[in-house]
Enzyme design. Structure first.
Site: not given
Length: 156
Positions: A43-44
């Site tokens: 996600g990052c």
């Protein structure tokens, strides 16, 4: 959590190269301050690569982007290099800035609880006032939401 209309808490953190960056040193510029949980996780990475791919849009809006995570400088540097991220990443290893912004929260995964950074973004104006808060960021929608907020600030 810090709210829109409040003065953004000032801070100084090391960037990906170990150089100190202060929010107050960016007065006169719009700042997109985004917090992410951990460098080089799916996600990052999606979120950071989105910022990278929209960097011209941020520049056009007159905004400086700062990504903050509780990772050490070495991990932040590696993440930036690996994904060719041409914006500043800050290492909040002792999570003081995460705490000041109210994004250091208790989390739970696989039945275990732990503390970590919540994914949230603060759009700060030239005088250091928070103008827009995205308290729950979806990585794939991050840039659209932030650029819309910057556009609204410019129109106001």
């Amino acid at each position: 959590m810090v709210h829109a209309g409040e003065q953004a808490p000032d801070f100084t953190l090391p960037d990906q190269d170990g150089n100190d960056v202060s929010l107050s040193g960016l007065r006169g510029k719009k700042v997109v301050l985004y917090f992410y949980p951990k460098a080089d996780t799916p996600g990052c990475t999606t979120q950071a690569c989105g910022v990278r791919d929209h960097l011209r849009d941020y520049d056009h809006a007159g905004a400086v982007v700062l990504g903050v995570s509780p990772d050490p400088v070495k991990a932040v540097h590696k993440f930036r290099e690996k994904h060719d991220l041409q914006f500043t990443l800050l290492a909040d290893e002792h999570h003081e800035v995460c705490e000041a912004y109210g994004v250091w929260v208790e989390k739970s995964m696989y039945g275990k609880t732990y503390w970590g950074a919540k994914r949230a973004t603060f759009v700060i104006d030239e005088e250091g006032v928070v103008r827009h808060v995205i308290p729950k960021v979806k990585p794939a929608e991050h840039d659209e939401q932030v650029l819309k907020a910057l556009g609204e600030m410019a129109a106001a």
